[in-house]
Enzyme design. Structure first.
Site, short mmCIF file in Angstrom:
data_model
loop_
_atom_site.label_atom_id
_atom_site.label_comp_id
_atom_site.label_asym_id
_atom_site.label_seq_id
_atom_site.Cartn_x
_atom_site.Cartn_y
_atom_site.Cartn_z
N TYR A 1 46.23 34.34 -14.43
CA TYR A 1 46.21 35.79 -14.25
C TYR A 1 45.84 36.54 -15.54
CZ TYR A 1 47.53 40.57 -13.43
OH TYR A 1 47.49 41.93 -13.36
N ASP B 1 47.54 36.24 -5.19
CA ASP B 1 47.24 37.45 -4.41
C ASP B 1 46.27 38.36 -5.13
OD1 ASP B 1 49.93 37.42 -5.87
OD2 ASP B 1 49.43 39.55 -5.86
N LYS C 1 55.52 32.93 -1.91
CA LYS C 1 55.65 34.39 -2.01
C LYS C 1 54.45 35.05 -1.34
CE LYS C 1 55.85 38.14 -5.29
NZ LYS C 1 55.40 38.50 -6.65
#
Lengths: 527, 296
Positions: A264, A299, A371
């Site tokens: 990320y 995500d 998640k």
């Protein structure tokens, strides 16, 4: 966990084999290098806290002083504990003050002096790791005594910028039904090469991650956990340039989950890839020991790339996060792999595609507390349509046995949620859970039907991409813009100047202890 | 007809809906009656008469949420509606990319930095990083832009030489620290240095770039879809004209671009999409005759 898709075990095995092949050279890089933040985390474990009058932490000042004279190729431990003995310092803070004033000449000790310094460092750092062990045991006791809520856990965010505003909001959210509270960090904290000190009351769209803020929030949630009869978990972010230090502080203050993704920071924050991978391995070793569940950030890829076209990049990243996590000692129950409900609702069969993606991830990682993130990209100002989309997200999450549901807000993208937005969001998930909580037991996608075919297709694309990356190398793939469309070369980005190649004889007592004892016997952190 | 009312199901019925929260408890019957009374009082003061509470729900011990329908007693006079003139349209990312591709035929080069002693990169990062802010991706996300973020405490001469080396089309400078108006003096130093270095005087931004209209935050997309395909304007080779100079920060007054000698000033709450749209407006204009609604 129900197997609903006819996935070919050979293909799944091939995917994992390729992930190991891709990740191996990166782990080797992390084992042969260190960073300024890894070294500062060692000092934090040894008990060095606080900052000078300018707010610069002593761990930064001491690490910089060591780097300036003895260098960091042998780690911070040998020079620091050698200087402690030579100068007769009562504690690290006293040494750090003198070091910051330029009064200490550090050296890399040899022979007996080196042995003595290593022993002293091991003792000091060992007491920090013992403190993390004690906090983990405390969590286990509280889960047993107070009660552990059933999954899926409801995950809510607070972020006012002021820790003293965050606390009542977090407590209210817990009373409204949240099982997990995440305190969003101030924008840009990931780019600070130091961890701010103390309780903070000002932040940009979030609240600074500091040890004191961690302590205050955990104490407030302990109170509300006892009141409610269920343990409310606390989440923050072990990401950015201080990932190892924040992981350490999280362990010391009994945080329960930490955002910690393998790529990320590289993709979305332009942090140097090499720095990230080294920092990440250490932070995951600490998380493993502390019984912290990591949450990964796949995500996010879908907020930039198309959720259908890029579905396989999510799976590739999850497989890499799994490989790196397990290599660092994390148990399956600590791998909160991320994914999201982000397909454009105008796409035909979008809900069936979401079911296929969510079920694929569930079956690839049957023991991971997945998640699942709600829609953000296609939430508009039409809050009514957004509320409907969130209900479909909740339904998909429940049908496919997702473990952690981040609760979608119908005002996503308009403002930070009103009290009523949050209340309506919880009403939404309560309804779906009550109406369809056991629908999963009757959810059987038709063999060879649309959902199964789509899942098999995404897995196939993931294997193909991993195969390509295994040829080129992961750093090359990142440099070429494989993930999240952004190109990040290995010699670019922030924080590369904080990367140091280890010399033979490098000493890091924290890594030695963590690797010597292993993780705390792979205990199940999430139940 | 220039005077209108809201429309529920009949012309002129004036019916509207709204929802809000009041800090009142919704416990026993007395509290509930009092809470609904409070909601109706608010509705009346907002001009809803009659009004009806169709939903009330306690949220925790101290708050109540209401949904109210009512008849608005207010009239809307269409002749009194004024539309703020904006110097440029807000464009979606795909259209920004398309405009750059057709007007420049190459990537638009953006150089970003914090200058002076300012170490706060939060602003420039929020505009440039892919991460972005306020739900909008940063300029790095735009395929047709090449972004070079120099970070904090960059010296102005260094910025000028990097701008030349990178053939920058635009230079974005963020200033958060404002002690002794450092942000203003730094901005003036910036513009003086660039004007001196690019002596040819061919500013890239036309007069429109200097207009500096305020009121940028939070407005809805008003994208013009009138993009002419296939009429790429041959761009002169980059590097011969002064880059567009943009400064931004929470304490800047968007109206002072001319005073500071820069092309554009962005104030608090600016999003990456606004900056991208401005850059396209200044650097990748539509071919003439395609009816750019913004009048740029």
């Amino acid at each position: 966990m129900t197997q609903r898709l006819g996935l070919d075990p050979a293909v799944v095995g091939e995917a994992r084999r390729l992930a190991t092949e891709v990740g191996g050279p990166i782990v080797e890089l992390a084992r042969t290098h260190t960073t300024v933040s890894v070294e500062r985390a060692v000092l934090r474990l040894a008990g060095l806290d606080g900052a000078d009058s300018e707010g610069m932490p002593w761990v930064n000042l001491l690490t910089d002083a060591v780097r300036g004279s003895a260098g960091l190729e042998y780690g911070v431990a040998l020079p620091v504990w050698d200087a402690m003995a030579a100068g007769g310092y009562p504690d690290l803070a006293a040494l750090a003050q003198d070091a910051a004033a330029g009064k200490v000449a550090f050296r890399v000790p040899e022979g007996e002096a080196a042995t003595a310094a290593a022993r002293a460092a091991d003792l000091a750092v060992g007491s920090g790791i013992a403190a993390i062990d004690a906090r983990r045991a405390e969590r286990d006791r509280m889960l047993a005594d107070i009660g552990d809520p059933p999954k899926p856990w409801i995950y809510l965010i607070v972020a006012t910028g002021d820790i003293y505003e965050d606390i009542p909001q977090a407590q209210a959210a817990a009373r409204e039904g949240a099982d997990i509270i995440a305190v969003i960090r101030s924008t840009g904290q990931s780019l600070l090469d130091y961890v701010p000190e103390g309780a903070t009351r000002e932040g940009y769209a979030g609240t600074y991650a500091t040890r004191e803020n961690f302590r205050l929030m955990r104490a407030a949630l302990d109170d509300v956990s006892r009141e409610l009869g269920r343990y409310v978990r606390l989440t923050n972010y072990a990401s950015g340039l201080c990932m190892p230090e924040i992981a350490t502080l999280a362990g010391l203050e009994r945080l329960d989950m930490m955002l910690n993704d393998c790529m990320y920071g590289i993709i979305f924050r332009d942090i140097n890839p090499v720095r990230t991978f080294i920092d990440q391995r250490f932070s995951r070793q600490v998380h493993a020991r502390a019984g912290i569940v990591i949450n990964t950030g796949e995500d996010n890829y879908l907020t930039t790339a198309d959720a259908v076209d890029a579905a396989h990049t999510v799976v590739v990243s999850q497989l890499l996060n799994e490989y790196f996590g397990k290599e660092a000692g994390l148990a399956d129950s600590q791998l909160g792999l991320g994914h999201a409900f982000e397909i454009n609702p105008a796409v035909p069969d979008s809900f069936m595609l979401e079911l296929a993606h969510a079920q694929l991830v569930r079956e690839l990682f049957p023991d991971a507390p997945l998640k699942y993130m709600p829609p953000t990209k296609h939430m508009t100002g039409n809050v009514f349509a957004g509320y409907l989309l969130d209900a479909f997200f909740n339904l998909c999450g429940i049908m496919t046995d997702q473990s952690i549901l981040l609760i979608g807000m119908m005002t996503e993208g308009i403002h930070t949620p009103f009290l009523s937005d949050r209340d309506l969001a919880l009403e939404n998930v309560r309804y779906v859970r009550q109406a369809a909580g056991r629908l999963g037991e009757s959810f059987r996608p038709e063999p060879g039907g649309f959902i199964e075919r789509r899942a098999v297709e995404v897995l196939g694309e993931a294997v193909a991409l991993l195969g390509k990356i295994s040829v080129d190398g992961l750093l090359t793939a990142i440099a070429d813009g494989t993930f999240g469309i952004t190109k990040r070369p290995a010699d670019g980005g922030r924080g590369l100047d904080g990367v140091i190649k280890r010399a033979d004889g490098y000493v890091n007592p924290a890594i030695e202890i963590l690797e010597r004892d292993g993780i705390a016997a792979g205990k199940d952190a999430s139940r | 007809m220039t005077v209108i009312r809201p429309y529920g199901d009949t012309t002129g019925d004036g019916r509207v809906q709204l929802s809000f929260t009041l800090p009142v408890p919704f416990g026993d019957a007395t509290q509930r009656a009092r809470a609904e009374g409070a909601a109706l009082q608010l509705a009346a003061k907002m001009g809803l008469d009659p009004a009806m509470v169709v939903h009330a729900k306690g949220m925790g011990p101290d708050f109540t949420y209401f949904i109210v329908y009512g008849r608005s007693s207010h009239l809307v006079d269409l002749s009194q509606v004024t539309v703020a003139e904006r110097e440029f349209d807000l464009l979606p990312a795909a259209e920004v990319n398309l405009r750059i591709r057709s007007a420049l035929g190459r990537k638009l080069v953006v150089l970003g930095a914090c200058i002076g002693t300012d170490a706060h990169t939060v602003g420039i990062d929020a505009i440039l990083n892919v991460k972005g802010h306020s739900g909008e991706k940063g300029l790095e996300y735009y395929r047709e832009m090449r972004v070079v973020n120099l970070g904090a405490q960059v010296l102005v001469p260094e910025l000028v030489s990097r701008a030349r080396a990178e053939h920058a089309d635009a230079v974005l400078v963020s200033q958060v620290v404002t002690q002794k108006d450092a942000h203003l003096s730094n901005a003036r130093e910036l513009s003086a240095a660039f004007r001196a270095a690019y002596t040819s005087g061919t500013d890239r931004a036309g007069p429109a770039g200097l207009a500096g209209l305020a009121g940028l935050a939070g407005t809805a997309l008003a994208a013009s879809s009138a993009v002419a395909a296939g009429t790429a304007v041959a761009a002169s080779s980059a590097g011969d004209a002064r880059p567009v100079l943009v400064v931004g920060g929470p304490r800047f007054d968007p109206g002072m671009a001319g005073d500071l000698g820069v092309d554009k000033v962005f104030g608090r709450g600016t999003t990456p999409g606004e900056v991208a749209s401005y850059l396209v407006h200044a650097l990748a204009p539509l071919p003439t005759g395609t009816g750019n609604g913004a009048g740029g």
